[in-house]
Scaffold this motif. Sequence first.
Motif, PDB file in Angstrom:
ATOM      1  N   ALA A  44       2.781  11.488   0.039  1.00  0.00           N
ATOM      2  CA  ALA A  44       2.410  10.118   0.371  1.00  0.00           C
ATOM      3  C   ALA A  44       2.121   9.975   1.860  1.00  0.00           C
ATOM      4  O   ALA A  44       1.186   9.263   2.263  1.00  0.00           O
ATOM      5  N   ALA A  45       2.929  10.645   2.708  1.00  0.00           N
ATOM      6  CA  ALA A  45       2.715  10.584   4.148  1.00  0.00           C
ATOM      7  C   ALA A  45       1.351  11.155   4.518  1.00  0.00           C
ATOM      8  O   ALA A  45       0.626  10.601   5.360  1.00  0.00           O
ATOM      9  N   THR A  46       0.994  12.262   3.876  1.00  0.00           N
ATOM     10  CA  THR A  46      -0.315  12.863   4.154  1.00  0.00           C
ATOM     11  C   THR A  46      -1.435  11.908   3.746  1.00  0.00           C
ATOM     12  O   THR A  46      -2.415  11.725   4.470  1.00  0.00           O
ATOM     13  N   ALA A  47      -1.307  11.304   2.571  1.00  0.00           N
ATOM     14  CA  ALA A  47      -2.328  10.380   2.093  1.00  0.00           C
ATOM     15  C   ALA A  47      -2.450   9.145   2.977  1.00  0.00           C
ATOM     16  O   ALA A  47      -3.546   8.620   3.188  1.00  0.00           O
ATOM     17  N   LEU A  48      -1.318   8.689   3.544  1.00  0.00           N
ATOM     18  CA  LEU A  48      -1.336   7.491   4.382  1.00  0.00           C
ATOM     19  C   LEU A  48      -1.630   7.796   5.839  1.00  0.00           C
ATOM     20  O   LEU A  48      -1.952   6.891   6.618  1.00  0.00           O
ATOM     21  N   GLY A  49      -1.472   9.097   6.219  1.00  0.00           N
ATOM     22  CA  GLY A  49      -1.707   9.474   7.616  1.00  0.00           C
ATOM     23  C   GLY A  49      -0.564   9.070   8.546  1.00  0.00           C
ATOM     24  O   GLY A  49      -0.805   8.747   9.714  1.00  0.00           O
ATOM     25  N   VAL A  50       0.663   9.058   8.012  1.00  0.00           N
ATOM     26  CA  VAL A  50       1.842   8.711   8.815  1.00  0.00           C
ATOM     27  C   VAL A  50       2.900   9.787   8.624  1.00  0.00           C
ATOM     28  O   VAL A  50       2.766  10.685   7.773  1.00  0.00           O
ATOM     29  N   HIS A  51       3.992   9.694   9.366  1.00  0.00           N
ATOM     30  CA  HIS A  51       5.085  10.662   9.247  1.00  0.00           C
ATOM     31  C   HIS A  51       5.877  10.352   7.982  1.00  0.00           C
ATOM     32  O   HIS A  51       5.982   9.203   7.560  1.00  0.00           O
ATOM     33  N   ARG A  91       0.838  -1.206   0.000  1.00  0.00           N
ATOM     34  CA  ARG A  91       0.000   0.000   0.000  1.00  0.00           C
ATOM     35  C   ARG A  91       0.867   1.247   0.000  1.00  0.00           C
ATOM     36  O   ARG A  91       0.575   2.220  -0.706  1.00  0.00           O
ATOM     37  N   THR A  92       1.936   1.210   0.751  1.00  0.00           N
ATOM     38  CA  THR A  92       2.802   2.396   0.837  1.00  0.00           C
ATOM     39  C   THR A  92       3.454   2.695  -0.505  1.00  0.00           C
ATOM     40  O   THR A  92       3.468   3.848  -0.967  1.00  0.00           O
ATOM     41  N   VAL A  93       3.985   1.665  -1.157  1.00  0.00           N
ATOM     42  CA  VAL A  93       4.625   1.881  -2.462  1.00  0.00           C
ATOM     43  C   VAL A  93       3.611   2.402  -3.472  1.00  0.00           C
ATOM     44  O   VAL A  93       3.901   3.304  -4.270  1.00  0.00           O
ATOM     45  N   HIS A  94       2.416   1.829  -3.473  1.00  0.00           N
ATOM     46  CA  HIS A  94       1.372   2.247  -4.415  1.00  0.00           C
ATOM     47  C   HIS A  94       1.022   3.716  -4.217  1.00  0.00           C
ATOM     48  O   HIS A  94       0.964   4.500  -5.192  1.00  0.00           O
ATOM     49  N   VAL A  95       0.782   4.122  -2.983  1.00  0.00           N
ATOM     50  CA  VAL A  95       0.411   5.515  -2.710  1.00  0.00           C
ATOM     51  C   VAL A  95       1.572   6.451  -3.038  1.00  0.00           C
ATOM     52  O   VAL A  95       1.390   7.551  -3.567  1.00  0.00           O
ATOM     53  N   TRP A  96       2.793   6.004  -2.719  1.00  0.00           N
ATOM     54  CA  TRP A  96       3.987   6.833  -2.994  1.00  0.00           C
ATOM     55  C   TRP A  96       4.133   7.086  -4.492  1.00  0.00           C
ATOM     56  O   TRP A  96       4.352   8.219  -4.927  1.00  0.00           O
ATOM     57  N   TRP A 116       4.841   0.719 -11.419  1.00  0.00           N
ATOM     58  CA  TRP A 116       3.485   1.279 -11.565  1.00  0.00           C
ATOM     59  C   TRP A 116       2.664   0.474 -12.583  1.00  0.00           C
ATOM     60  O   TRP A 116       1.475   0.197 -12.374  1.00  0.00           O
ATOM     61  N   ALA A 117       3.306   0.070 -13.688  1.00  0.00           N
ATOM     62  CA  ALA A 117       2.605  -0.763 -14.682  1.00  0.00           C
ATOM     63  C   ALA A 117       2.185  -2.095 -14.069  1.00  0.00           C
ATOM     64  O   ALA A 117       1.113  -2.623 -14.374  1.00  0.00           O
ATOM     65  N   ALA A 118       3.020  -2.644 -13.196  1.00  0.00           N
ATOM     66  CA  ALA A 118       2.667  -3.902 -12.534  1.00  0.00           C
ATOM     67  C   ALA A 118       1.443  -3.723 -11.650  1.00  0.00           C
ATOM     68  O   ALA A 118       0.555  -4.587 -11.595  1.00  0.00           O
ATOM     69  N   PHE A 119       1.408  -2.586 -10.931  1.00  0.00           N
ATOM     70  CA  PHE A 119       0.213  -2.317 -10.110  1.00  0.00           C
ATOM     71  C   PHE A 119      -1.041  -2.241 -10.981  1.00  0.00           C
ATOM     72  O   PHE A 119      -2.089  -2.809 -10.640  1.00  0.00           O
ATOM     73  N   MET A 120      -0.951  -1.546 -12.107  1.00  0.00           N
ATOM     74  CA  MET A 120      -2.129  -1.391 -12.974  1.00  0.00           C
ATOM     75  C   MET A 120      -2.585  -2.742 -13.535  1.00  0.00           C
ATOM     76  O   MET A 120      -3.779  -3.053 -13.568  1.00  0.00           O
ATOM     77  N   ALA A 121      -1.628  -3.548 -13.965  1.00  0.00           N
ATOM     78  CA  ALA A 121      -1.980  -4.843 -14.539  1.00  0.00           C
ATOM     79  C   ALA A 121      -2.589  -5.769 -13.502  1.00  0.00           C
ATOM     80  O   ALA A 121      -3.545  -6.505 -13.786  1.00  0.00           O
ATOM     81  N   ASP A 122      -2.043  -5.741 -12.261  1.00  0.00           N
ATOM     82  CA  ASP A 122      -2.530  -6.651 -11.225  1.00  0.00           C
ATOM     83  C   ASP A 122      -3.885  -6.230 -10.689  1.00  0.00           C
ATOM     84  O   ASP A 122      -4.695  -7.069 -10.293  1.00  0.00           O
TER      85      ASP A 122
END
Length: 545
Positions: free
Chosen positions: A501-508, A486-491, A537-543
């Motif tokens: 990414a930190a703001t979107a995940l709610g972490v430091h 999840r972190t890599v995807h949001v980043w 990123w292409a791997a995320f989209m395909a999966d």
Amino acid sequence: MLGAGRADCRCPSRTRTRPDRASEYSGRVPAPPRGPAVPATLRTVLALPDLALQPLFTETDLAAGALDRPVAWVHSSDLADPTPFLADDVVLLTTGTQFEGAGAGLVADYVERLRARGIVAIGFGTEVVRDGTPDELVAACREAGVPLVEVPYRIPFIAIARAAAELHAAAENARRSWALEAQHRISLAALHPDGLDATFAELARQLPAWVGFFDAAGGAPRQFPSGRGQAADDVAIAALETDAHALLRRGQRASVHARVGDRTVTLQTLGRRGHLRGVLAVAGGEALDPAGRDVVTSVIALAGAALEQGRDLDRARGVLRSGLAHALLADDPAVAHRVADELWGGLPEAPALVAVVDVAADHREALLESLERRSHDVFHALHDDSVMIVLEPRSRAVLEEVATSFDAAVGVGGPADYSALSRAYAQGRSALGRAREGSRGVVDFTSLASVGVLGLLAHADVREVARATLAPLDEHDATSGTELRRTVHVWLENGAQFDAAATALGVHRHTVRARIALAERVLARDLGGFPARADLWAAFMADEA
């Protein structure tokens, strides 16, 4: 087919002939009816003047259609129960000796047995055993709704049998003559330039009936007479289409009967087993009689021959079309335009769409037949392993019909001018690949271009590669309770910006940095460069597609 049974029940040995009437009972048989042939029904038999039969009930006293029932046989018997010796559609003649001493109940039982056996009428011969018709018989026939007729003493029963037989024979002869004349006219119609349609139109006139032809390609039938004047409504035609397509899918010669509203419809396949060319539908008020079936059979033979001849011509056209397709795809349309102008009135106007159709082999011939009839607004040809269709954008609905009727995958490229048709064809082949992956149907190249290159990768055969690429992240999260995937995807989604990414995940942001560093070690990849990030990123989209 008709007779008086084993003996005339009014022979002298069984009658009480009065001297003053003996000369009238001479055995003379009235002459058979002359003039136009009419069917042997109870009404026509009663109308014969020589027989002088006297109905005891008016038509309003009887069930609807009682006088119009066919008379197939005239039988005479004085048995108390003649039903074992009766056939269907019989007029039973009797002199009433079985009623001697019988009460009203026995007479009523006698009539009920005859009614249940399905006789057409009872004829009572008067002045042989008794004067007039017994009141008990009149009452029983009225109650049961059985027509009752008085036969005058001077008319022998065999005269009635012979008259009915003459009517029956004349009607059959007239139908045979009509069938020969109808077949002659249909044969002449088959010689017309559009012999197939002319044959069906003549069949509709001769029967007369509504005639529909469902070709092997499916779709709406050709109707005769043209228009909907005599045709069934849209719902009925849709039901017939379903039955016709079911017959075609079986691939065997067959004939079935269906009931649509108040019409009996006969459906008959045309063509050879394994090579059916269509289905002929004939709808009339009643089922066809033998003469009508003979006429339809002759039409089936003529139509089958015409369709087979058309098949050979279609093959020749197909070779010509394939040659023109090669010229068009070489972006040199001059020859194709000249030939198409001569044969089909020209090619579709540019800019044109180019569709590439993938259809099962057992549907391909039917598809080509269907397109051949649309040569006025589309151009088609076999090219490589597919069917190429060129058409104007306003005719695009044809492609939806092709996909639905033939369970085909269709890719569409263009629109383009004929000088760039090869590019539109290449686009159509690309779109066809997507259509094959999905539930077939129609896919436009423009829809592929709108999702971009990465969008195409998400739908190609890279899914398993993508899952293998991301598998280390999934395994680490499962065993260690982390959120690396999840972190890599949001980043990546936030442009590889740690703060966003930190703001979107709610972490430091330092937590995000630590997770990305761990992900690099788990994946054995350096995510500091763009190529590595784009690949992930292409791997995320395909999966996740």
